[in-house]
Design a protein around this motif. Structure first.
Motif, PDB file in Angstrom:
ATOM      1  N   GLY A   1      64.082  68.445  12.787  1.00 43.97           N
ATOM      2  CA  GLY A   1      64.830  68.449  11.534  1.00 43.97           C
ATOM      3  C   GLY A   1      64.183  67.554  10.503  1.00 43.97           C
ATOM      4  N   ASN A   2      64.951  66.657   9.940  1.00 43.56           N
ATOM      5  CA  ASN A   2      64.456  65.770   8.890  1.00 43.56           C
ATOM      6  C   ASN A   2      63.693  64.560   9.416  1.00 43.56           C
ATOM      7  OD1 ASN A   2      65.552  67.408   6.919  1.00 43.56           O
ATOM      8  ND2 ASN A   2      67.516  66.349   6.981  1.00 43.56           N
ATOM      9  N   LYS A   3      63.715  64.348  10.738  1.00 39.39           N
ATOM     10  CA  LYS A   3      63.024  63.204  11.326  1.00 39.39           C
ATOM     11  C   LYS A   3      61.533  63.513  11.478  1.00 39.39           C
ATOM     12  CE  LYS A   3      66.194  63.335  14.578  1.00 39.39           C
ATOM     13  NZ  LYS A   3      66.710  63.175  15.934  1.00 39.39           N
ATOM     14  N   GLU A   4      60.735  62.471  11.444  1.00 38.42           N
ATOM     15  CA  GLU A   4      59.295  62.612  11.664  1.00 38.42           C
ATOM     16  C   GLU A   4      59.022  62.615  13.164  1.00 38.42           C
ATOM     17  OE1 GLU A   4      56.706  62.965   9.480  1.00 38.42           O
ATOM     18  OE2 GLU A   4      58.238  63.215   7.943  1.00 38.42           O
ATOM     19  N   GLY A   5      58.060  63.413  13.579  1.00 40.22           N
ATOM     20  CA  GLY A   5      57.689  63.451  14.983  1.00 40.22           C
ATOM     21  C   GLY A   5      56.369  64.159  15.164  1.00 40.22           C
ATOM     22  N   LEU A   6      55.758  63.932  16.310  1.00 42.27           N
ATOM     23  CA  LEU A   6      54.491  64.585  16.608  1.00 42.27           C
ATOM     24  C   LEU A   6      54.758  65.961  17.201  1.00 42.27           C
ATOM     25  CD1 LEU A   6      52.472  61.631  18.162  1.00 42.27           C
ATOM     26  CD2 LEU A   6      52.248  62.615  15.874  1.00 42.27           C
ATOM     27  N   ASN A   7      53.959  66.919  16.787  1.00 42.60           N
ATOM     28  CA  ASN A   7      54.058  68.289  17.291  1.00 42.60           C
ATOM     29  C   ASN A   7      55.474  68.855  17.222  1.00 42.60           C
ATOM     30  OD1 ASN A   7      51.311  68.440  17.865  1.00 42.60           O
ATOM     31  ND2 ASN A   7      51.600  67.540  19.880  1.00 42.60           N
ATOM     32  N   ASP A   8      56.177  68.547  16.146  1.00 44.54           N
ATOM     33  CA  ASP A   8      57.555  69.028  16.014  1.00 44.54           C
ATOM     34  C   ASP A   8      57.673  70.307  15.189  1.00 44.54           C
ATOM     35  OD1 ASP A   8      56.909  67.781  13.617  1.00 44.54           O
ATOM     36  OD2 ASP A   8      58.954  67.071  13.273  1.00 44.54           O
ATOM     37  N   LYS A   9      56.549  70.766  14.640  1.00 48.61           N
ATOM     38  CA  LYS A   9      56.551  72.009  13.870  1.00 48.61           C
ATOM     39  C   LYS A   9      56.249  73.153  14.835  1.00 48.61           C
ATOM     40  CE  LYS A   9      56.863  69.628  10.047  1.00 48.61           C
ATOM     41  NZ  LYS A   9      57.368  68.333  10.460  1.00 48.61           N
ATOM     42  N   ARG A  10      57.081  74.184  14.789  1.00 46.59           N
ATOM     43  CA  ARG A  10      56.963  75.297  15.729  1.00 46.59           C
ATOM     44  C   ARG A  10      56.716  76.592  14.973  1.00 46.59           C
ATOM     45  NH1 ARG A  10      60.947  78.941  17.761  1.00 46.59           N
ATOM     46  NH2 ARG A  10      60.380  79.731  19.813  1.00 46.59           N
ATOM     47  N   CYS A  11      55.836  77.414  15.507  1.00 44.84           N
ATOM     48  CA  CYS A  11      55.582  78.727  14.945  1.00 44.84           C
ATOM     49  C   CYS A  11      55.609  79.733  16.095  1.00 44.84           C
ATOM     50  CB  CYS A  11      54.235  78.784  14.240  1.00 44.84           C
ATOM     51  SG  CYS A  11      53.852  80.412  13.581  1.00 44.84           S
ATOM     52  N   MET A  12      56.466  80.736  15.963  1.00 41.78           N
ATOM     53  CA  MET A  12      56.533  81.824  16.929  1.00 41.78           C
ATOM     54  C   MET A  12      56.083  83.080  16.200  1.00 41.78           C
ATOM     55  SD  MET A  12      58.151  84.651  18.385  1.00 41.78           S
ATOM     56  CE  MET A  12      59.739  84.794  17.648  1.00 41.78           C
ATOM     57  N   VAL A  13      55.124  83.781  16.771  1.00 36.77           N
ATOM     58  CA  VAL A  13      54.624  85.024  16.189  1.00 36.77           C
ATOM     59  C   VAL A  13      54.889  86.147  17.177  1.00 36.77           C
ATOM     60  CG1 VAL A  13      52.613  86.256  15.303  1.00 36.77           C
ATOM     61  CG2 VAL A  13      52.821  83.802  14.905  1.00 36.77           C
ATOM     62  N   GLU A  14      55.505  87.196  16.673  1.00 41.70           N
ATOM     63  CA  GLU A  14      55.790  88.377  17.494  1.00 41.70           C
ATOM     64  C   GLU A  14      55.057  89.565  16.880  1.00 41.70           C
ATOM     65  OE1 GLU A  14      59.601  91.048  17.622  1.00 41.70           O
ATOM     66  OE2 GLU A  14      59.918  89.289  18.888  1.00 41.70           O
ATOM     67  N   ALA A  15      54.250  90.234  17.690  1.00 44.99           N
ATOM     68  CA  ALA A  15      53.524  91.420  17.234  1.00 44.99           C
ATOM     69  C   ALA A  15      54.081  92.634  17.957  1.00 44.99           C
ATOM     70  CB  ALA A  15      52.033  91.278  17.528  1.00 44.99           C
ATOM     71  N   ARG A  16      54.374  93.654  17.183  1.00 40.08           N
ATOM     72  CA  ARG A  16      54.868  94.905  17.757  1.00 40.08           C
ATOM     73  C   ARG A  16      53.733  95.917  17.752  1.00 40.08           C
ATOM     74  NH1 ARG A  16      60.395  94.985  18.281  1.00 40.08           N
ATOM     75  NH2 ARG A  16      61.413  93.182  17.335  1.00 40.08           N
ATOM     76  N   LEU A  17      53.385  96.352  18.951  1.00 38.64           N
ATOM     77  CA  LEU A  17      52.320  97.339  19.114  1.00 38.64           C
ATOM     78  C   LEU A  17      52.937  98.731  19.182  1.00 38.64           C
ATOM     79  CD1 LEU A  17      50.271  95.471  21.843  1.00 38.64           C
ATOM     80  CD2 LEU A  17      49.732  95.660  19.422  1.00 38.64           C
ATOM     81  N   ALA A  18      52.267  99.689  18.600  1.00 42.75           N
ATOM     82  CA  ALA A  18      52.764 101.061  18.589  1.00 42.75           C
ATOM     83  C   ALA A  18      52.961 101.561  20.019  1.00 42.75           C
ATOM     84  CB  ALA A  18      51.790 101.962  17.844  1.00 42.75           C
ATOM     85  N   GLY A  19      54.183 101.972  20.337  1.00 35.67           N
ATOM     86  CA  GLY A  19      54.488 102.540  21.635  1.00 35.67           C
ATOM     87  C   GLY A  19      54.535 101.560  22.785  1.00 35.67           C
ATOM     88  N   MET A  20      54.574 100.257  22.501  1.00 37.37           N
ATOM     89  CA  MET A  20      54.581  99.248  23.564  1.00 37.37           C
ATOM     90  C   MET A  20      55.641  98.183  23.281  1.00 37.37           C
ATOM     91  SD  MET A  20      50.548  98.682  24.246  1.00 37.37           S
ATOM     92  CE  MET A  20      50.871  97.769  25.729  1.00 37.37           C
ATOM     93  N   GLN A  21      55.876  97.341  24.267  1.00 36.80           N
ATOM     94  CA  GLN A  21      56.784  96.215  24.099  1.00 36.80           C
ATOM     95  C   GLN A  21      56.142  95.181  23.174  1.00 36.80           C
ATOM     96  OE1 GLN A  21      59.926  95.708  25.396  1.00 36.80           O
ATOM     97  NE2 GLN A  21      59.802  97.832  26.068  1.00 36.80           N
ATOM     98  N   PRO A  22      56.957  94.435  22.406  1.00 39.15           N
ATOM     99  CA  PRO A  22      56.395  93.393  21.538  1.00 39.15           C
ATOM    100  C   PRO A  22      55.778  92.253  22.350  1.00 39.15           C
ATOM    101  CG  PRO A  22      58.767  93.645  21.185  1.00 39.15           C
ATOM    102  CD  PRO A  22      58.385  94.573  22.275  1.00 39.15           C
ATOM    103  N   ILE A  23      54.836  91.567  21.729  1.00 37.61           N
ATOM    104  CA  ILE A  23      54.191  90.390  22.318  1.00 37.61           C
ATOM    105  C   ILE A  23      54.613  89.197  21.481  1.00 37.61           C
ATOM    106  CG2 ILE A  23      52.009  89.268  22.843  1.00 37.61           C
ATOM    107  CD1 ILE A  23      50.728  92.048  22.688  1.00 37.61           C
TER     108      ILE A  23
END
Length: 103
Positions: free
Chosen positions: A48-70
């Motif tokens: 949140g508003n506190k400072e910390g190491l490695n506290d920023k998170r990024c999740m990426v989801e890719a949807r492939l044609a005809g397959m389950q998302p990754i």
């Protein structure tokens, strides 16, 4: 390839972050443009508003044609670094999956 960027309530979803993220994803995943139909990016700040190491998170989801998302996740000190890490993980996963499909 459609790209959607989402931010958690603790993350300021400014236009610069969204534009740079969209540009980086388009560039880095251009090789897989025919296989990927949609990419969703989710940014959050786990402390949140506190400072910390490695506290920023990024999740990426890719949807492939005809397959389950990754989906892959990366943590870092900045959202840009977390996005770069997530893209690297996603490219590794895509290489494995697409390589198996060719075999």
């Amino acid at each position: 390839m459609q790209i959607q960027v989402n931010t958690h309530k603790n993350v300021t979803g400014n236009e610069g972050l969204i534009a740079s993220s969209t540009s980086l994803i388009s560039e880095e995943l251009s090789r897989y443009r025919k296989q990927i139909t949609r990419v969703e990016v989710h940014f959050s700040d786990e402390d949140g508003n506190k400072e910390g190491l490695n506290d920023k998170r990024c999740m990426v989801e890719a949807r492939l044609a005809g397959m389950q998302p990754i989906a892959v996740t990366s943590h870092a000190n900045t959202h840009e670094q977390a996005l770069t890490g997530a893209i690297d993980k996603l490219k590794t996963s895509l290489e494995k999956i697409i390589g198996r499909l060719k075999d």
